[in-house]
Enzyme design. Structure first.
Site, short mmCIF file in Angstrom:
data_model
loop_
_atom_site.label_atom_id
_atom_site.label_comp_id
_atom_site.label_asym_id
_atom_site.label_seq_id
_atom_site.Cartn_x
_atom_site.Cartn_y
_atom_site.Cartn_z
N HIS A 23 0.91 -1.25 0.03
CA HIS A 23 -0.12 0.03 -0.08
C HIS A 23 0.79 1.31 -0.09
O HIS A 23 0.69 1.95 0.79
CB HIS A 23 -0.87 -0.14 1.12
CG HIS A 23 -2.18 -0.99 1.17
ND1 HIS A 23 -2.73 -1.31 2.28
CD2 HIS A 23 -2.67 -1.40 -0.07
CE1 HIS A 23 -3.78 -2.02 1.74
NE2 HIS A 23 -3.68 -2.31 0.66
N HIS A 79 -11.44 -9.39 -6.42
CA HIS A 79 -10.86 -8.08 -5.74
C HIS A 79 -10.06 -7.34 -6.87
O HIS A 79 -9.08 -7.81 -7.47
CB HIS A 79 -10.19 -8.59 -4.61
CG HIS A 79 -9.75 -7.22 -3.74
ND1 HIS A 79 -10.22 -5.98 -3.86
CD2 HIS A 79 -8.52 -7.10 -2.75
CE1 HIS A 79 -9.59 -4.91 -2.88
NE2 HIS A 79 -8.61 -5.78 -2.51
N GLU A 81 -8.18 -4.73 -6.67
CA GLU A 81 -6.84 -4.02 -6.15
C GLU A 81 -5.69 -4.80 -6.75
O GLU A 81 -5.70 -5.69 -7.08
CB GLU A 81 -6.59 -4.18 -4.67
CG GLU A 81 -5.52 -3.36 -4.03
CD GLU A 81 -5.65 -3.20 -2.67
OE1 GLU A 81 -6.09 -3.92 -1.59
OE2 GLU A 81 -4.86 -2.11 -1.97
N ASP A 83 -2.82 -5.63 -6.42
CA ASP A 83 -1.98 -6.75 -6.03
C ASP A 83 -2.59 -8.23 -6.48
O ASP A 83 -1.80 -9.00 -6.52
CB ASP A 83 -1.60 -6.73 -4.61
CG ASP A 83 -2.93 -6.69 -3.71
OD1 ASP A 83 -3.64 -5.96 -4.11
OD2 ASP A 83 -2.96 -7.38 -2.66
N HIS A 145 -11.85 -6.04 2.31
CA HIS A 145 -11.76 -4.55 2.68
C HIS A 145 -12.33 -3.53 1.68
O HIS A 145 -11.93 -2.39 1.89
CB HIS A 145 -10.41 -4.34 3.34
CG HIS A 145 -9.22 -4.48 2.20
ND1 HIS A 145 -8.23 -3.34 2.15
CD2 HIS A 145 -8.97 -5.30 1.48
CE1 HIS A 145 -7.44 -3.45 1.24
NE2 HIS A 145 -7.90 -4.64 0.61
N ASP A 164 -8.35 -11.65 0.43
CA ASP A 164 -7.51 -10.93 1.38
C ASP A 164 -7.66 -11.40 2.80
O ASP A 164 -6.90 -11.58 3.54
CB ASP A 164 -7.68 -9.48 1.39
CG ASP A 164 -7.17 -8.75 0.33
OD1 ASP A 164 -5.84 -9.25 -0.01
OD2 ASP A 164 -7.54 -7.56 -0.15
N TYR A 192 -1.92 -8.10 10.03
CA TYR A 192 -2.76 -7.85 9.08
C TYR A 192 -4.21 -7.32 9.35
O TYR A 192 -4.65 -6.46 9.00
CB TYR A 192 -2.58 -9.06 8.23
CG TYR A 192 -3.30 -9.12 6.96
CD1 TYR A 192 -2.60 -8.79 5.90
CD2 TYR A 192 -4.82 -9.09 6.65
CE1 TYR A 192 -3.16 -8.64 4.48
CE2 TYR A 192 -5.13 -9.30 5.28
CZ TYR A 192 -4.36 -9.19 4.18
OH TYR A 192 -4.94 -9.00 3.08
N HIS A 225 -2.92 -13.86 0.09
CA HIS A 225 -1.69 -13.71 0.68
C HIS A 225 -1.38 -14.72 1.68
O HIS A 225 -1.86 -15.02 2.53
CB HIS A 225 -1.54 -12.25 1.25
CG HIS A 225 -2.16 -11.17 0.28
ND1 HIS A 225 -1.20 -10.87 -0.61
CD2 HIS A 225 -3.02 -10.36 0.37
CE1 HIS A 225 -1.64 -9.59 -1.19
NE2 HIS A 225 -2.88 -9.40 -0.56
FE1 FEO Z 1 -6.74 -5.76 -1.11
FE2 FEO Z 1 -4.50 -8.01 -1.52
O1 FEO Z 1 -5.56 -6.68 -1.76
#
Ligand code: FEO
Length: 395
Positions: A23, A79, A81, A83, A145, A164, A192, A225
């Site tokens: 991030h 998701h 995002e 990543d 999230h 996530d 996390y 992750h």
């Molecule tokens: Fe919310 Fe691992 O991205």
């Protein structure tokens, strides 16, 4: 690297050993991370999530070793995002018509990032995708999230692809929870949660209850992750329920920033006072400017109360303390008690500013803060010890 979770499911992600911030610079990743992508081969072939953009070429090249890309029937983007979606642009150049299953918010986010009109298929909670012997069921996890976050449950193998949720920024070649160091694993899992999921704790509780009410058999939780939970995967679900419920241990954390150690001396005297009243309470001290901010947030998450201290500088507070207080405001910790302290030379605004910020973060400020002019003398140190005692008695 790839490996099989089951006969049907293969991990095709990327372990990022070098990653030290995530991030941007908002989250420290001392132990690296991984971007977990999964390939399901049933009568239909499905790819769940991809990896971060810098690894897109490597990801697509490795995927080609695993399968002819044209055999992929569906892509599930849980998701948007970057990543997890970062390799989509390169992958979609190869298979441009492949349907991408995601939530309606996912479509907006993917379009917002990549400005492509891919073949999106919107799904919502309860929608299913029949892929042969197995069925995939989608569960929206809005704001866990991001607004588009969702999970996917695979019947037969009984795997919850949780994206996530339940993840950790933790690079390991061992990849399963029963194989890795348990202290490292839980340290990264709670960090996390504390730093990313705290603001959404009420939603975490409701979502877990919703999923549990379906009574689905669960063999694995395959996160996006870190490691995959296969040994008693319910353990991390139970932990999340605990963490989401205004979690606290018998710990008080004192965070300070100091110019010439006067505020530091106050912090140590306050700690002495707390310990004299509550010898069983863990009291931890952190210099905000010298300590990783996310590690401090993790300690605050575990605390039942905390104190913030800063010297006064330019009629304000020092910047590391200010940064942490802003993080706390955003995270929205619940049911934690707090107080402020600080040294000063002439104007002395720091304590009042910290108190205001603690209240703004909806923390219960249990006593008026303590200020000391210049370097604390014996009498001032005694007052700080008393301050610590009074604070401990209010917990
Ligand atoms: Fe919310 Fe691992 O991205």
């Amino acid at each position: 690297m790839s490996f099989k979770l089951t006969d049907k499911v293969t991990w095709v992600g990327k372990i990022d050993w070098e990653l030290r911030t995530f991030h941007g610079d908002e989250y420290s990743t001392h132990k690296g991370s991984s971007y977990n992508s999964y390939l399901i081969r049933d009568e239909k072939t499905v790819l769940i999530d991809t990896v971060w953009g810098p690894f897109a070429e490597e990801f697509v090249a490795n995927l080609k070793k695993e399968i002819d890309l044209n055999e992929i029937d569906y892509i599930i983007c849980q998701h948007g995002e970057v990543d997890h979606s970062g390799a989509l642009p390169l992958l979609m150049k190869e298979i441009p018509d492949t349907p991408i299953y995601c939530t309606s918010n996912g479509v907006k986010i993917l379009k917002g990032h990549y400005h492509q009109d891919w073949n999106f298929v919107e799904v919502k909670t309860g929608d299913t995708l029949d892929i042969g012997e197995s069925t995939l069921t989608f569960v929206e996890a809005r704001m866990l999230h991001w607004p588009d976050s969702m999970m996917t449950y695979m019947s037969g193998d009984n795997i919850l692809f949780s994206n996530d949720a339940f993840g950790q920024h933790y690079a390991s070649d061992l990849m399963y929870n029963d194989l890795v160091d348990q202290c490292e694993l839980y340290q990264e899992a709670i960090k996390y949660y504390a730093n990313i999921l705290t603001p959404f704790s009420a939603l975490v509780t409701n979502k877990i209850k919703e999923v549990l009410s379906l009574n689905l058999p669960l063999n694995m939780i395959a996160t996006s992750h870190g490691i995959i939970w296969r040994d008693n995967p319910a353990q991390i679900v139970e932990k999340y329920l605990e963490w989401a419920d205004a979690y606290q241990e018998n710990q008080v954390t004192i965070v300070y920033d100091t110019m010439w150690n006067c505020t530091k001396r106050m912090a140590e005297a306050i700690a002495e006072g707390i310990k004299s009243v509550s010898p069983d309470t863990t009291v931890k001290l952190y210099n905000a400017a010298e300590t990783d901010k996310n590690d401090i947030i993790t300690q605050l998450f575990k605390s039942k109360a905390f104190l913030f201290g800063s010297s006064t500088v330019n009629k304000g507070i020092m910047n590391a303390t200010g940064g942490l207080l802003e993080m706390i405001r955003g995270l929205g910790f619940k049911k934690k008690k707090a107080a402020a302290f600080g040294s000063y030379g002439w104007s002395g605004e720091s304590v009042a500013i910290i108190e205001e910020k603690l209240k703004d973060a909806k923390l219960e400020v249990v006593q008026e803060g303590i200020k000391v002019l210049w370097n604390p003398d014996e009498e001032a140190i005694e007052k700080c010890i008393e301050f610590g005692k009074n604070f401990a008695m209010k917990l």
